[in-house]
Design a protein around this motif. Structure first.
Motif, PDB file in Angstrom:
ATOM      1  N   SER A  70       0.833  -1.194   0.000  1.00 38.10           N
ATOM      2  CA  SER A  70       0.000   0.000   0.000  1.00 38.10           C
ATOM      3  C   SER A  70       0.879   1.260   0.000  1.00 38.10           C
ATOM      4  O   SER A  70       0.617   2.207  -0.736  1.00 38.10           O
ATOM      5  CB  SER A  70      -0.919  -0.008   1.217  1.00 38.10           C
ATOM      6  OG  SER A  70      -1.632   1.191   1.282  1.00 38.10           O
ATOM      7  N   ALA A  71       1.921   1.289   0.804  1.00 40.84           N
ATOM      8  CA  ALA A  71       2.831   2.429   0.856  1.00 40.84           C
ATOM      9  C   ALA A  71       3.563   2.572  -0.469  1.00 40.84           C
ATOM     10  O   ALA A  71       3.738   3.681  -0.986  1.00 40.84           O
ATOM     11  CB  ALA A  71       3.831   2.267   2.001  1.00 40.84           C
ATOM     12  N   SER A  72       3.970   1.462  -1.029  1.00 43.26           N
ATOM     13  CA  SER A  72       4.662   1.488  -2.318  1.00 43.26           C
ATOM     14  C   SER A  72       3.743   2.026  -3.412  1.00 43.26           C
ATOM     15  O   SER A  72       4.168   2.816  -4.260  1.00 43.26           O
ATOM     16  CB  SER A  72       5.152   0.088  -2.665  1.00 43.26           C
ATOM     17  OG  SER A  72       5.730   0.064  -3.936  1.00 43.26           O
ATOM     18  N   ASP A  73       2.483   1.607  -3.370  1.00 48.55           N
ATOM     19  CA  ASP A  73       1.513   2.095  -4.350  1.00 48.55           C
ATOM     20  C   ASP A  73       1.299   3.600  -4.195  1.00 48.55           C
ATOM     21  O   ASP A  73       1.186   4.321  -5.197  1.00 48.55           O
ATOM     22  CB  ASP A  73       0.176   1.364  -4.203  1.00 48.55           C
ATOM     23  CG  ASP A  73       0.256  -0.087  -4.658  1.00 48.55           C
ATOM     24  OD1 ASP A  73       1.220  -0.422  -5.385  1.00 48.55           O
ATOM     25  OD2 ASP A  73      -0.645  -0.863  -4.290  1.00 48.55           O
ATOM     26  N   GLN A  74       1.249   4.078  -2.953  1.00 48.95           N
ATOM     27  CA  GLN A  74       1.061   5.501  -2.719  1.00 48.95           C
ATOM     28  C   GLN A  74       2.251   6.310  -3.241  1.00 48.95           C
ATOM     29  O   GLN A  74       2.074   7.362  -3.853  1.00 48.95           O
ATOM     30  CB  GLN A  74       0.838   5.769  -1.226  1.00 48.95           C
ATOM     31  CG  GLN A  74      -0.510   5.302  -0.724  1.00 48.95           C
ATOM     32  CD  GLN A  74      -0.657   5.504   0.772  1.00 48.95           C
ATOM     33  OE1 GLN A  74       0.301   5.831   1.457  1.00 48.95           O
ATOM     34  NE2 GLN A  74      -1.872   5.291   1.268  1.00 48.95           N
ATOM     35  N   VAL A  75       3.453   5.805  -2.997  1.00 50.92           N
ATOM     36  CA  VAL A  75       4.653   6.488  -3.472  1.00 50.92           C
ATOM     37  C   VAL A  75       4.674   6.502  -5.000  1.00 50.92           C
ATOM     38  O   VAL A  75       4.978   7.519  -5.633  1.00 50.92           O
ATOM     39  CB  VAL A  75       5.925   5.825  -2.904  1.00 50.92           C
ATOM     40  CG1 VAL A  75       7.173   6.345  -3.601  1.00 50.92           C
ATOM     41  CG2 VAL A  75       6.013   6.073  -1.408  1.00 50.92           C
ATOM     42  N   THR A  76       4.306   5.388  -5.612  1.00 60.82           N
ATOM     43  CA  THR A  76       4.264   5.301  -7.068  1.00 60.82           C
ATOM     44  C   THR A  76       3.248   6.290  -7.633  1.00 60.82           C
ATOM     45  O   THR A  76       3.529   7.003  -8.599  1.00 60.82           O
ATOM     46  CB  THR A  76       3.930   3.869  -7.519  1.00 60.82           C
ATOM     47  OG1 THR A  76       4.928   2.979  -7.003  1.00 60.82           O
ATOM     48  CG2 THR A  76       3.881   3.761  -9.019  1.00 60.82           C
ATOM     49  N   ASN A  77       2.055   6.318  -7.019  1.00 63.97           N
ATOM     50  CA  ASN A  77       1.026   7.254  -7.474  1.00 63.97           C
ATOM     51  C   ASN A  77       1.480   8.702  -7.311  1.00 63.97           C
ATOM     52  O   ASN A  77       1.240   9.540  -8.193  1.00 63.97           O
ATOM     53  CB  ASN A  77      -0.287   7.033  -6.716  1.00 63.97           C
ATOM     54  CG  ASN A  77      -0.987   5.762  -7.132  1.00 63.97           C
ATOM     55  OD1 ASN A  77      -0.750   5.247  -8.217  1.00 63.97           O
ATOM     56  ND2 ASN A  77      -1.846   5.252  -6.267  1.00 63.97           N
ATOM     57  N   LEU A  78       2.124   9.000  -6.199  1.00 70.93           N
ATOM     58  CA  LEU A  78       2.627  10.343  -5.961  1.00 70.93           C
ATOM     59  C   LEU A  78       3.666  10.727  -7.012  1.00 70.93           C
ATOM     60  O   LEU A  78       3.636  11.840  -7.566  1.00 70.93           O
ATOM     61  CB  LEU A  78       3.227  10.438  -4.553  1.00 70.93           C
ATOM     62  CG  LEU A  78       3.731  11.816  -4.123  1.00 70.93           C
ATOM     63  CD1 LEU A  78       2.593  12.814  -4.101  1.00 70.93           C
ATOM     64  CD2 LEU A  78       4.396  11.728  -2.769  1.00 70.93           C
ATOM     65  N   ALA A  79       4.579   9.826  -7.327  1.00 72.44           N
ATOM     66  CA  ALA A  79       5.607  10.092  -8.337  1.00 72.44           C
ATOM     67  C   ALA A  79       4.981  10.279  -9.708  1.00 72.44           C
ATOM     68  O   ALA A  79       5.383  11.176 -10.471  1.00 72.44           O
ATOM     69  CB  ALA A  79       6.618   8.950  -8.368  1.00 72.44           C
ATOM     70  N   GLU A  80       3.983   9.480 -10.044  1.00 72.82           N
ATOM     71  CA  GLU A  80       3.310   9.617 -11.338  1.00 72.82           C
ATOM     72  C   GLU A  80       2.577  10.950 -11.439  1.00 72.82           C
ATOM     73  O   GLU A  80       2.622  11.613 -12.478  1.00 72.82           O
ATOM     74  CB  GLU A  80       2.339   8.457 -11.562  1.00 72.82           C
ATOM     75  CG  GLU A  80       3.022   7.132 -11.861  1.00 72.82           C
ATOM     76  CD  GLU A  80       2.056   5.957 -11.932  1.00 72.82           C
ATOM     77  OE1 GLU A  80       0.844   6.157 -11.687  1.00 72.82           O
ATOM     78  OE2 GLU A  80       2.514   4.849 -12.230  1.00 72.82           O
ATOM     79  N   ASN A  81       1.914  11.336 -10.357  1.00 74.72           N
ATOM     80  CA  ASN A  81       1.209  12.629 -10.343  1.00 74.72           C
ATOM     81  C   ASN A  81       2.195  13.797 -10.489  1.00 74.72           C
ATOM     82  O   ASN A  81       1.919  14.765 -11.195  1.00 74.72           O
ATOM     83  CB  ASN A  81       0.390  12.785  -9.063  1.00 74.72           C
ATOM     84  CG  ASN A  81      -0.831  11.888  -9.048  1.00 74.72           C
ATOM     85  OD1 ASN A  81      -1.272  11.408 -10.083  1.00 74.72           O
ATOM     86  ND2 ASN A  81      -1.366  11.651  -7.862  1.00 74.72           N
ATOM     87  N   ALA A  82       3.330  13.697  -9.807  1.00 77.81           N
ATOM     88  CA  ALA A  82       4.339  14.747  -9.891  1.00 77.81           C
ATOM     89  C   ALA A  82       4.892  14.829 -11.314  1.00 77.81           C
ATOM     90  O   ALA A  82       5.063  15.920 -11.870  1.00 77.81           O
ATOM     91  CB  ALA A  82       5.470  14.498  -8.899  1.00 77.81           C
ATOM     92  N   ALA A  83       5.162  13.682 -11.924  1.00 75.24           N
ATOM     93  CA  ALA A  83       5.683  13.659 -13.292  1.00 75.24           C
ATOM     94  C   ALA A  83       4.657  14.229 -14.261  1.00 75.24           C
ATOM     95  O   ALA A  83       5.000  15.007 -15.165  1.00 75.24           O
ATOM     96  CB  ALA A  83       6.070  12.238 -13.693  1.00 75.24           C
TER      97      ALA A  83
END
Length: 107
Positions: A16-29
């Motif tokens: 879940s934490a990994s998914d959140q970090v991935t989503n955050l990075a995708e949103n930032a990109a």
């Protein structure tokens, strides 16, 4: 009496934490890409306007140089004609100018 706590599922929590970090990075990109696109859209017309202004300035400078060249050629022709018509006066003027310049430099 012992109470038993349910076992923690660390694998699910880390996913879940990994998914959140991935989503955050995708949103930032995605946000960065959108910002770059907006800047590029505004920069292109500005660059075209700047290029147009540089072209106009180049043409104006070139026109001025052409005019200067024309005037220079006219003056040169006029000076040659005066020297041919009045050679002694031309030599006397050159000597006088030389003496004047030498006195100015000698001071």
């Amino acid at each position: 009496m012992t109470t038993s706590n349910p076992p923690l599922n660390r694998s699910a929590a880390s996913n879940s934490a990994s998914d959140q970090v991935t989503n955050l990075a995708e949103n930032a990109a995605q946000g960065a890409h959108q910002t770059v696109d907006r800047v590029a859209e505004k920069a292109a017309p500005m660059a075209a306007k700047l290029h147009s202004g540089i072209d106009r300035a180049h043409e104006a400078v070139q026109d001025g140089l052409d005019q200067f060249d024309t005037i220079q050629q006219e003056w040169k022709g006029s000076a040659r004609a005066q020297v041919r018509e009045h050679p002694l006066l031309a030599v006397a003027a050159a000597v006088a100018a030389g003496l004047l310049i030498s006195r100015i430099i000698a001071r």
